[in-house]
Design a protein around this motif. Structure first.
Motif, PDB file in Angstrom:
ATOM      1  N   THR A  23       0.834  -1.208   0.000  1.00 25.06           N
ATOM      2  CA  THR A  23       0.000   0.000   0.000  1.00 25.06           C
ATOM      3  C   THR A  23       0.865   1.253   0.000  1.00 25.06           C
ATOM      4  OG1 THR A  23      -1.740  -1.155   1.232  1.00 25.06           O
ATOM      5  CG2 THR A  23      -1.795   1.247   1.240  1.00 25.06           C
ATOM      6  N   SER A  27       0.837   4.079  -2.908  1.00 23.33           N
ATOM      7  CA  SER A  27       0.270   5.380  -2.531  1.00 23.33           C
ATOM      8  C   SER A  27       1.330   6.454  -2.335  1.00 23.33           C
ATOM      9  CB  SER A  27      -0.530   5.240  -1.238  1.00 23.33           C
ATOM     10  OG  SER A  27       0.324   4.930  -0.141  1.00 23.33           O
ATOM     11  N   ARG A  83      -9.267  13.379   1.965  1.00 23.86           N
ATOM     12  CA  ARG A  83      -9.231  12.871   0.595  1.00 23.86           C
ATOM     13  C   ARG A  83      -8.054  11.932   0.407  1.00 23.86           C
ATOM     14  NH1 ARG A  83      -8.966  16.617  -4.899  1.00 23.86           N
ATOM     15  NH2 ARG A  83      -9.019  14.883  -6.398  1.00 23.86           N
ATOM     16  N   ARG A  84      -6.911  12.352   0.890  1.00 28.40           N
ATOM     17  CA  ARG A  84      -5.701  11.527   0.800  1.00 28.40           C
ATOM     18  C   ARG A  84      -5.873  10.235   1.607  1.00 28.40           C
ATOM     19  NH1 ARG A  84      -1.520   9.923  -2.196  1.00 28.40           N
ATOM     20  NH2 ARG A  84       0.441   9.749  -1.059  1.00 28.40           N
ATOM     21  N   TYR A  85      -6.519  10.348   2.772  1.00 32.17           N
ATOM     22  CA  TYR A  85      -6.736   9.192   3.631  1.00 32.17           C
ATOM     23  C   TYR A  85      -7.584   8.130   2.934  1.00 32.17           C
ATOM     24  CZ  TYR A  85      -8.709   6.391   7.413  1.00 32.17           C
ATOM     25  OH  TYR A  85      -9.113   5.352   8.198  1.00 32.17           O
ATOM     26  N   LYS A  87      -8.025   7.731  -0.220  1.00 29.67           N
ATOM     27  CA  LYS A  87      -7.277   7.183  -1.359  1.00 29.67           C
ATOM     28  C   LYS A  87      -6.351   6.070  -0.882  1.00 29.67           C
ATOM     29  CE  LYS A  87      -3.973   8.408  -4.982  1.00 29.67           C
ATOM     30  NZ  LYS A  87      -3.174   9.495  -5.616  1.00 29.67           N
ATOM     31  N   ILE A  88      -5.644   6.312   0.233  1.00 28.20           N
ATOM     32  CA  ILE A  88      -4.747   5.290   0.791  1.00 28.20           C
ATOM     33  C   ILE A  88      -5.553   4.073   1.241  1.00 28.20           C
ATOM     34  CG2 ILE A  88      -3.101   4.776   2.636  1.00 28.20           C
ATOM     35  CD1 ILE A  88      -2.348   7.751   2.611  1.00 28.20           C
ATOM     36  N   ALA A  90      -8.372   2.998   0.017  1.00 27.53           N
ATOM     37  CA  ALA A  90      -8.797   2.257  -1.178  1.00 27.53           C
ATOM     38  C   ALA A  90      -7.645   1.404  -1.710  1.00 27.53           C
ATOM     39  CB  ALA A  90      -9.279   3.228  -2.251  1.00 27.53           C
ATOM     40  N   ILE A  91      -6.438   1.963  -1.726  1.00 33.45           N
ATOM     41  CA  ILE A  91      -5.270   1.205  -2.188  1.00 33.45           C
ATOM     42  C   ILE A  91      -4.989   0.039  -1.243  1.00 33.45           C
ATOM     43  CG2 ILE A  91      -2.774   1.342  -2.589  1.00 33.45           C
ATOM     44  CD1 ILE A  91      -3.193   4.234  -3.478  1.00 33.45           C
ATOM     45  N   THR A 181       0.950  13.303  -9.029  1.00 33.63           N
ATOM     46  CA  THR A 181      -0.168  13.584  -8.123  1.00 33.63           C
ATOM     47  C   THR A 181       0.193  13.320  -6.669  1.00 33.63           C
ATOM     48  OG1 THR A 181      -1.014  11.333  -8.493  1.00 33.63           O
ATOM     49  CG2 THR A 181      -1.914  13.097  -9.868  1.00 33.63           C
TER      50      THR A 181
END
Length: 300
Positions: A23, A27, A83-85, A87-88, A90-91, A181
């Motif tokens: 992960t 990420s 938002r970043r959290y 995304k991580i 989901a990965i 990104t």
């Protein structure tokens, strides 16, 4: 069937750590080996609780498992915003599914016995659990590497490569840059976005005393860097920028304020003055297709 709690606990720490490590790789989130271990430990403790206290039904619910994964991610990574959290997170789920797929594939091919009970996956003792784990880990590493290279290749094909010029004291360095990104680095003093650039791409425009820092690989020697920069005629233009990356917290980049940078995309040029250049003493791309990393906010 006998269940050995100590072995189950150790296996889950190893597997959870690998999932969190994958992960982190995908990420590019800030973390450390200790934080990954603590996140893996929380997941392993949860499994042991399921075994020792089977009567507590709330631990078996989907919500409990979602909370567990959210907690593991929060412990393991430096989170900048929600938002970043997510995304991580989901990965993390994608990495978990890849590991699970690799594990079940091995069971099928090896005709190894196993079953799932209350969300816990068991492998029969007579089969080699460690062989099973090692094969699963190797499979995930290979699959992950193939997918990562494909993703990177597609990103580059989608024209995320732009032309970058860095101007400093009437000298210009010209190179290709990747719109990354994952690059949200800002100078803590001015809040200006930081463009990460390879040292060799900048060498010819840097003062000799700054060149010597990187040529002698002293960029991580804080006392030497501070001493050299403080004696430079360009002292006011240089600064130290803290950063986090995989396996390294509280790292430090030497940065400087250029006269300006120029970005060229689809024959359109854009000049930017409020930016900091962070100098990186390694290659950013294995195939040398780009030598700098840009924040998307510089393009918009």
């Amino acid at each position: 069937m006998e269940v050995y709690i100590d072995i189950l606990f150790l296996e889950n720490i190893v597997m959870n750590y690998m999932i969190l490590w994958v992960t982190a790789r995908f990420s590019k989130a800030g973390t450390s080996s200790l934080r990954l271990f603590l996140g893996a430990l929380v997941g392993a403790v949860y499994v042991v609780v399921l075994i020792l206290f089977p009567g507590i039904k709330v631990y078996y619910t989907t919500m409990a498992k979602v909370i567990l994964s959210a907690l593991m991610v929060a412990i393991s990574f430096s989170i900048e915003n929600f938002r970043r959290y997510f995304k991580i997170l989901a990965i993390f789920y994608v990495s978990t599914f890849i590991f699970a797929g690799a594990a079940f594939s091995f069971l099928y091919l090896n005709k190894t016995g196993g079953f799932v009970k209350n969300g816990v996956f068991y492998v029969y003792w007579q089969s080699s659990k460690w062989t099973f784990m090692i094969f699963s880990i190797l499979t995930v590493v290979i699959i992950g590497r193939i997918f990562w290279e494909e993703i990177q290749s597609r990103l580059i094909k989608d024209k995320l490569i732009v032309r970058l010029k860095v101007a400093f004291e009437n000298k210009i360095a010209d190179m290709s840059a990747l719109i990354d990104t994952g690059n949200s680095l800002h100078d803590p003093l001015t809040n200006m976005p930081v463009v990460i650039v390879e040292f060799l791409a900048l060498k010819d425009i840097l003062p000799f005393e700054i060149q010597s820092i990187f040529e002698n690989s002293k960029e991580n020697d804080l006392s030497s860097v501070t001493d050299i920069v403080s004696k430079s005629n360009w002292f006011s233009r240089f600064r130290l920028i803290p950063f986090n990356s995989l396996g390294k917290e509280n790292g430090m980049l030497i940065g400087f304020k250029p006269d300006y940078i120029e970005l060229e995309e689809n024959e359109e040029k854009k000049g930017v003055e409020n930016v900091i250049i962070g100098i990186y003493n390694r290659s950013l791309s294995k195939n040398a297709k780009y030598r700098a990393l840009l924040s998307p906010e510089l393009i918009s």
